[in-house]
Design a protein around this motif. Sequence first.
Motif, PDB file in Angstrom:
ATOM      1  N   PRO A  17       0.835  -1.205   0.000  1.00  6.39           N
ATOM      2  CA  PRO A  17       0.000   0.000   0.000  1.00  6.39           C
ATOM      3  C   PRO A  17       0.872   1.258   0.000  1.00  6.39           C
ATOM      4  CG  PRO A  17      -0.763  -1.546   1.666  1.00  6.39           C
ATOM      5  CD  PRO A  17       0.557  -2.059   1.162  1.00  6.39           C
ATOM      6  N   PHE A  18       0.335   2.313  -0.571  1.00  6.31           N
ATOM      7  CA  PHE A  18       1.025   3.595  -0.544  1.00  6.31           C
ATOM      8  C   PHE A  18       1.037   4.147   0.874  1.00  6.31           C
ATOM      9  CE2 PHE A  18       0.556   3.554  -5.098  1.00  6.31           C
ATOM     10  CZ  PHE A  18       1.653   4.273  -5.540  1.00  6.31           C
ATOM     11  N   GLN A  55      -5.494   9.712  -2.148  1.00  6.94           N
ATOM     12  CA  GLN A  55      -6.421   8.738  -2.733  1.00  6.94           C
ATOM     13  C   GLN A  55      -5.792   7.347  -2.763  1.00  6.94           C
ATOM     14  OE1 GLN A  55      -7.374  10.362  -6.576  1.00  6.94           O
ATOM     15  NE2 GLN A  55      -8.642  11.995  -5.723  1.00  6.94           N
ATOM     16  N   LYS A  56      -4.529   7.287  -3.146  1.00 10.66           N
ATOM     17  CA  LYS A  56      -3.852   5.996  -3.240  1.00 10.66           C
ATOM     18  C   LYS A  56      -3.695   5.328  -1.867  1.00 10.66           C
ATOM     19  CE  LYS A  56      -1.276   6.874  -7.492  1.00 10.66           C
ATOM     20  NZ  LYS A  56      -1.871   5.755  -8.233  1.00 10.66           N
ATOM     21  N   ALA A  60      -6.051   0.522  -0.440  1.00  9.81           N
ATOM     22  CA  ALA A  60      -5.264  -0.677  -0.111  1.00  9.81           C
ATOM     23  C   ALA A  60      -6.116  -1.933  -0.081  1.00  9.81           C
ATOM     24  CB  ALA A  60      -4.579  -0.495   1.238  1.00  9.81           C
ATOM     25  N   ALA A  61      -7.426  -1.787  -0.314  1.00  6.48           N
ATOM     26  CA  ALA A  61      -8.339  -2.927  -0.365  1.00  6.48           C
ATOM     27  C   ALA A  61      -9.429  -2.610  -1.376  1.00  6.48           C
ATOM     28  CB  ALA A  61      -8.958  -3.192   1.005  1.00  6.48           C
ATOM     29  N   LEU A  62      -9.951  -3.640  -2.004  1.00  4.60           N
ATOM     30  CA  LEU A  62     -11.074  -3.487  -2.925  1.00  4.60           C
ATOM     31  C   LEU A  62     -12.314  -3.989  -2.196  1.00  4.60           C
ATOM     32  CD1 LEU A  62     -10.118  -4.581  -6.550  1.00  4.60           C
ATOM     33  CD2 LEU A  62     -11.422  -2.579  -5.865  1.00  4.60           C
ATOM     34  N   THR A  63     -13.154  -3.083  -1.775  1.00  2.00           N
ATOM     35  CA  THR A  63     -14.309  -3.471  -0.965  1.00  2.00           C
ATOM     36  C   THR A  63     -15.621  -3.437  -1.722  1.00  2.00           C
ATOM     37  OG1 THR A  63     -14.536  -1.198  -0.168  1.00  2.00           O
ATOM     38  CG2 THR A  63     -13.216  -2.718   1.175  1.00  2.00           C
ATOM     39  N   GLU A  64     -15.661  -2.712  -2.861  1.00  2.00           N
ATOM     40  CA  GLU A  64     -16.913  -2.627  -3.600  1.00  2.00           C
ATOM     41  C   GLU A  64     -16.674  -2.324  -5.071  1.00  2.00           C
ATOM     42  OE1 GLU A  64     -19.151   0.498  -1.783  1.00  2.00           O
ATOM     43  OE2 GLU A  64     -17.572   1.963  -2.068  1.00  2.00           O
ATOM     44  N   LEU A  69      -7.747  -0.905  -6.310  1.00  2.00           N
ATOM     45  CA  LEU A  69      -6.625  -1.305  -5.458  1.00  2.00           C
ATOM     46  C   LEU A  69      -5.383  -0.690  -6.097  1.00  2.00           C
ATOM     47  CD1 LEU A  69      -5.675  -3.209  -3.115  1.00  2.00           C
ATOM     48  CD2 LEU A  69      -5.267  -4.917  -4.901  1.00  2.00           C
ATOM     49  N   SER A  70      -4.733   0.227  -5.382  1.00  5.72           N
ATOM     50  CA  SER A  70      -3.587   0.950  -5.918  1.00  5.72           C
ATOM     51  C   SER A  70      -2.375   0.661  -5.040  1.00  5.72           C
ATOM     52  CB  SER A  70      -3.892   2.454  -5.933  1.00  5.72           C
ATOM     53  OG  SER A  70      -2.854   3.165  -6.532  1.00  5.72           O
TER      54      SER A  70
END
Length: 185
Positions: A17-18, A55-56, A60-64, A69-70
Amino acid sequence: MLKPDYPLKTDRLILRPFAPSDLDALYDLQSRPEVTRYLLFDTRDRDAVEESLEQKTRAAALTEEGGNLSLAVELAETGQMIGDVILFWLSRERRQGEVGYIFHPDHGGRGYATEAARVMLRLGFEDLGLRRIIGRIDARNTASARVLERLGMRREAHFVENEFVKGEWADEVVYAMLEREWRAG
């Protein structure tokens, strides 16, 4: 939902994660005309890069569906951030996503973009359960086309003067891969 167990490692790279400490490296990347030439955004000043980084760090997770996910990409050997990769969740119903990447030109031609994007394809297909992932590029970006082809993605469409970007009409090329092609590859 997709929340990877970080850091993600390849033979040469670390994807993570950033963090706020990535500001200087991200600014070095996003402020370069040769990096943003084929992107939808132009070179960014430090304030715009700070907004981008905020924003980045939240991605750190794709929830919807509709999210992304960056991840920052570091050289495993030195810890230097050399780029970023992104996976968009386009549709839950159609199980579709999109992959993207931006790398520092000093590290081009070494396969890092392909290596990092392959991790994102794996996350999309194997962890998120996507059925189809696309990659969209400016038709003039031949280096990016080679990355998508090395990943095993097929060129599906060439849209002529599809996007008005930075004051000019640009062609868009779409590559794609299906889950069954990923598993067979």
